[in-house]
Design a protein around this motif. Sequence first.
Motif, PDB file in Angstrom:
ATOM      1  N   SER A   1       0.824  -1.206   0.000  1.00 53.69           N
ATOM      2  CA  SER A   1       0.000   0.000   0.000  1.00 53.69           C
ATOM      3  C   SER A   1       0.858   1.256   0.000  1.00 53.69           C
ATOM      4  CB  SER A   1      -0.932  -0.013   1.215  1.00 53.69           C
ATOM      5  OG  SER A   1      -1.757  -1.158   1.220  1.00 53.69           O
ATOM      6  N   VAL A   2       1.903   1.257   0.819  1.00 52.93           N
ATOM      7  CA  VAL A   2       2.776   2.435   0.886  1.00 52.93           C
ATOM      8  C   VAL A   2       3.516   2.622  -0.433  1.00 52.93           C
ATOM      9  CG1 VAL A   2       4.749   3.446   2.066  1.00 52.93           C
ATOM     10  CG2 VAL A   2       2.975   2.291   3.376  1.00 52.93           C
ATOM     11  N   GLU A   3       4.009   1.536  -1.023  1.00 53.07           N
ATOM     12  CA  GLU A   3       4.723   1.666  -2.292  1.00 53.07           C
ATOM     13  C   GLU A   3       3.797   2.151  -3.402  1.00 53.07           C
ATOM     14  OE1 GLU A   3       6.691  -1.940  -3.227  1.00 53.07           O
ATOM     15  OE2 GLU A   3       7.988  -1.921  -1.454  1.00 53.07           O
ATOM     16  N   ARG A   4       2.570   1.627  -3.449  1.00 47.86           N
ATOM     17  CA  ARG A   4       1.625   2.079  -4.468  1.00 47.86           C
ATOM     18  C   ARG A   4       1.289   3.560  -4.269  1.00 47.86           C
ATOM     19  NH1 ARG A   4      -1.343  -1.802  -7.260  1.00 47.86           N
ATOM     20  NH2 ARG A   4       0.082  -3.493  -7.804  1.00 47.86           N
ATOM     21  N   ALA A   5       1.126   3.977  -3.021  1.00 47.87           N
ATOM     22  CA  ALA A   5       0.808   5.378  -2.755  1.00 47.87           C
ATOM     23  C   ALA A   5       1.942   6.290  -3.206  1.00 47.87           C
ATOM     24  CB  ALA A   5       0.525   5.569  -1.262  1.00 47.87           C
ATOM     25  N   PHE A   6       3.185   5.912  -2.932  1.00 41.74           N
ATOM     26  CA  PHE A   6       4.308   6.747  -3.352  1.00 41.74           C
ATOM     27  C   PHE A   6       4.513   6.678  -4.865  1.00 41.74           C
ATOM     28  CE2 PHE A   6       5.547   6.964   1.107  1.00 41.74           C
ATOM     29  CZ  PHE A   6       6.042   8.257   1.178  1.00 41.74           C
ATOM     30  N   GLN A   7       4.220   5.556  -5.482  1.00 37.08           N
ATOM     31  CA  GLN A   7       4.293   5.491  -6.945  1.00 37.08           C
ATOM     32  C   GLN A   7       3.289   6.437  -7.578  1.00 37.08           C
ATOM     33  OE1 GLN A   7       3.795   1.373  -7.999  1.00 37.08           O
ATOM     34  NE2 GLN A   7       5.727   0.739  -7.074  1.00 37.08           N
ATOM     35  N   LEU A   8       2.079   6.465  -7.027  1.00 39.92           N
ATOM     36  CA  LEU A   8       1.080   7.406  -7.532  1.00 39.92           C
ATOM     37  C   LEU A   8       1.496   8.848  -7.253  1.00 39.92           C
ATOM     38  CD1 LEU A   8      -1.652   7.818  -8.878  1.00 39.92           C
ATOM     39  CD2 LEU A   8      -2.719   7.604  -6.619  1.00 39.92           C
ATOM     40  N   ALA A   9       2.140   9.072  -6.091  1.00 36.68           N
ATOM     41  CA  ALA A   9       2.623  10.421  -5.782  1.00 36.68           C
ATOM     42  C   ALA A   9       3.717  10.849  -6.758  1.00 36.68           C
ATOM     43  CB  ALA A   9       3.141  10.472  -4.345  1.00 36.68           C
ATOM     44  N   TRP A  10       4.598   9.945  -7.134  1.00 35.53           N
ATOM     45  CA  TRP A  10       5.639  10.296  -8.098  1.00 35.53           C
ATOM     46  C   TRP A  10       5.040  10.525  -9.481  1.00 35.53           C
ATOM     47  CZ3 TRP A  10       9.955  12.449  -8.753  1.00 35.53           C
ATOM     48  CH2 TRP A  10      10.750  12.221  -9.879  1.00 35.53           C
ATOM     49  N   TYR A  11       4.017   9.755  -9.833  1.00 45.04           N
ATOM     50  CA  TYR A  11       3.360   9.953 -11.129  1.00 45.04           C
ATOM     51  C   TYR A  11       2.658  11.308 -11.189  1.00 45.04           C
ATOM     52  CZ  TYR A  11       0.226   9.078 -15.073  1.00 45.04           C
ATOM     53  OH  TYR A  11      -0.463   9.167 -16.262  1.00 45.04           O
TER      54      TYR A  11
END
Length: 408
Positions: A179-189
């Motif tokens: 969940s944390v990795e997906r959230a930061f991936q979306l934040a970087w996108y």
Amino acid sequence: MTQGSATPLPAPKERRRLREARALTQAELASRLGVSRSTVRSWETGRTTPRGRKLEAYVRLLGVGTTLSDDAVSGRQEGSVPALVGAGAPPPSRENRASEDRTADGAEPAEHADRGAVDRDRDRPGGEGEWGDADQDSAVREPSLTPAQAFDALYAFAAPALVRQTYLLTGRRELARESVERAFQLAWYRWPEVAVDRDPAGWVRATAYEYALSPWHRLRPRYRHPEAPPAGGSERALLDVLLTLPPVYRRTLLLYDGVGLGLPETAAETEASTPAAANRVLHAREAVAARLPELALPEDLHRRLTELGSAERLRAAKPRTVRHHGEHRARQWTRAAIAFTVLLIGVTALTLRTAPDHYEAPLSPPETIHGLPPRSAPGPLSAEELVLRAKLRSQTSSGPERLIPDIR
């Protein structure tokens, strides 16, 4: 943790005088506390008041000597939801931001600090502040960061604590990391949007919580069976009580008693009104106290939540790895969208090429009709009929005259 002694926080004008007496600018004080320059400015003007460990560090830097108790900091009236201690330490400096800082009680710094990693006022030119007051320290400019460096700083500051918080929310270690990795991936996108947000860490936290609480995870084979509980009996009992709460109550309790957000901020993040958020906190505390009477006090509940999150060895991936996976996922989705678009264009062109361009009435299927007499063929001509046929042929072939019947 709650302090025994309580020293009043100086008045707003006195705070500014003490800062200037120690030869500190607003930018330098904000850098040491891990907050934005506008936050320090609001403390000195009296619009907001620090709380928790931010208050302790602020008082120490001002040279007052002692800290306030949590009840004096919160400013909440008697009869409302009790105040909570802060859940995070100041963010690390640029020199050691990549390393994990631990607080005095062994807890990791929470990610809810006031825009510690990405300061939207960092590159703002000198002049009037956010509320119109002149910023006397605007000449002090911090070095600008590239988007990747700013993202890495935010990730190093917020990800370790956010993984532990998501574990308390779901009770699953792998799901918390994902969940944390997906959230930061979306934040970087969506970094241009996240970078200018008032609370980038809160943006990522809300995204991670939404992904972790999605009901679709129960359909995935890897999450159909529960994970191993914590080793300690007290930690296992607390986690069991948390998981029995409804997800919205669990999230509200974690934000207020675990992370240390204020009641308005908790209500805004959970998309509820402030009275509804307060009722959820009270009901969740009652449910926890009914199963675990030793956690009836908010301070004890916050301490146990911190210990439960720190007991698990939950490591987040490297920020460069998260950015790489996010970019790879974005490229895959882009290629899939392009392929689907090309396929749709091809199907449309084929349909236009083969479709009829005019209307053709449908033909009814043949049917057999029964009950009709058989068709009869004409028989041979008699002698008189043959003579008549010869006469007709001989008379009509020479001209258009009509035959007049003989009346004789």
